[in-house]
Design an enzyme around this catalytic site. Sequence first.
Site, PDB file in Angstrom:
ATOM      1  N   ARG A 106     -33.278  -1.043  70.584  1.00 37.51           N
ATOM      2  CA  ARG A 106     -32.522  -1.353  69.718  1.00 37.51           C
ATOM      3  C   ARG A 106     -32.980  -3.018  69.814  1.00 37.51           C
ATOM      4  NH1 ARG A 106     -28.670  -4.203  67.919  1.00 37.51           N
ATOM      5  NH2 ARG A 106     -26.772  -3.833  66.157  1.00 37.51           N
ATOM      6  N   LYS A 161     -31.320 -11.145  72.540  1.00 39.92           N
ATOM      7  CA  LYS A 161     -30.099 -10.927  73.184  1.00 39.92           C
ATOM      8  C   LYS A 161     -29.691 -12.682  73.670  1.00 39.92           C
ATOM      9  CE  LYS A 161     -27.373  -7.842  72.770  1.00 39.92           C
ATOM     10  NZ  LYS A 161     -27.116  -6.074  72.874  1.00 39.92           N
TER      11      LYS A 161
HETATM   12  N1  PMM Z   1     -25.558  -5.282  70.364  1.00 40.85           N
HETATM   13  C1  PMM Z   1     -25.696  -5.419  69.402  1.00 40.85           C
HETATM   14  C2  PMM Z   1     -24.798  -4.986  68.471  1.00 40.85           C
HETATM   15  N2  PMM Z   1     -24.422  -3.433  68.155  1.00 40.85           N
HETATM   16  N3  PMM Z   1     -24.975  -1.320  69.616  1.00 40.85           N
HETATM   17  C3  PMM Z   1     -25.715  -0.970  70.604  1.00 40.85           C
HETATM   18  N4  PMM Z   1     -26.014   0.682  70.503  1.00 40.85           N
HETATM   19  N5  PMM Z   1     -26.672  -1.357  71.576  1.00 40.85           N
HETATM   20  C4  PMM Z   1     -26.619  -2.739  71.956  1.00 40.85           C
HETATM   21  O1  PMM Z   1     -27.379  -3.632  72.600  1.00 40.85           O
HETATM   22  C5  PMM Z   1     -25.952  -3.716  70.729  1.00 40.85           C
HETATM   23  C6  PMM Z   1     -25.505  -2.520  69.927  1.00 40.85           C
HETATM   24  C7  PMM Z   1     -25.370  -6.597  69.253  1.00 40.85           C
HETATM   25  O2  PMM Z   1     -26.670  -7.411  69.084  1.00 40.85           O
HETATM   26  P1  PMM Z   1     -26.959  -7.888  67.149  1.00 40.85           P
HETATM   27  O3  PMM Z   1     -25.938  -9.096  66.730  1.00 40.85           O
HETATM   28  O4  PMM Z   1     -28.189  -7.803  66.973  1.00 40.85           O
HETATM   29  O5  PMM Z   1     -26.274  -6.675  65.612  1.00 40.85           O
END
Ligand code: PMM
Length: 262
Positions: free
Chosen positions: A238, A203
């Site tokens: 994640r 991020k």
């Molecule tokens: N971050 C992203 C998308 N979905 N869901 C949860 N539960 N927690 C997060 O920190 C989160 C998420 C954004 O990141 P991406 O674009 O890599 O999916």
Amino acid sequence: MGVVNTTPDSFSDGGKFLDPALAIDRGLEMLEQGADIVDVGGESTRPGARPVDADEEKRRVLPVVSALAAGGAAVSIDTSKPEVAAAALDEGAVIVNDVTALADPEMAAVVAGSGAGIVLMHMLGTPRTMQRDPQYGDVVAEVAEYLAGRAQVALDAGINGECICIDPGIGFGKTLQHNLMLLRSVPVFAAGPYPVLVGASRKSFLEHLLGPIPVEERDPASAAADVLAIAGGAAIVRVHNVVEGLRTARVADAIVRAAGGD
Ligand code: PMM
């Protein structure tokens, strides 16, 4: 939890897995690499992202969810739309990852009726507006209070408490300082009744700390955040890079578990 975004515009893997065959291969690879959960998303939540409609989102994610579930993955569907969640659960997903934490009341009914897991994430505002000068009095207390409230909404809708997971939402309406405070306060969230998920992988707060770094070079820095989250009691991290993420988690976990024993 490994991430597969079937979107043209996610910040880390946007555009890479728009072709369902590529997304399926990537998800199966993550499963082989040891991911416990594969999180499939069809709508970018990056700052400023525009919403997509449910039909387009389903077109993107359903073939991927179906193939990964058939391949033995525990699939989580990253969506805030009940219609998309319901269809993904029908295709074999077992967790709904809702970055709006049941903002649509219909979502709670879908999850309750299915017996699926639910990830309740904190976000300030919407993806279009969330990074416009986010303000908190006490970010940790406010996020904790919000998540406790959303968990109560889930319970009231008939979702089993054991199916609930909470997430402070790193990068969702937070300054660098807010993100750092939340990451160092994982123990506050983990002290409650629900397992904690942390999504720090690649991020932009890492860039705010370190200066410009291409997304694919952010894994060691992401690992630093994951280690501290795990030491603080996070149950799920994640990640985009499952090989490195799993090694990081296993070492951190082994050290945490060794505490008190010899
Ligand atoms: N971050 C992203 C998308 N979905 N869901 C949860 N539960 N927690 C997060 O920190 C989160 C998420 C954004 O990141 P991406 O674009 O890599 O999916």
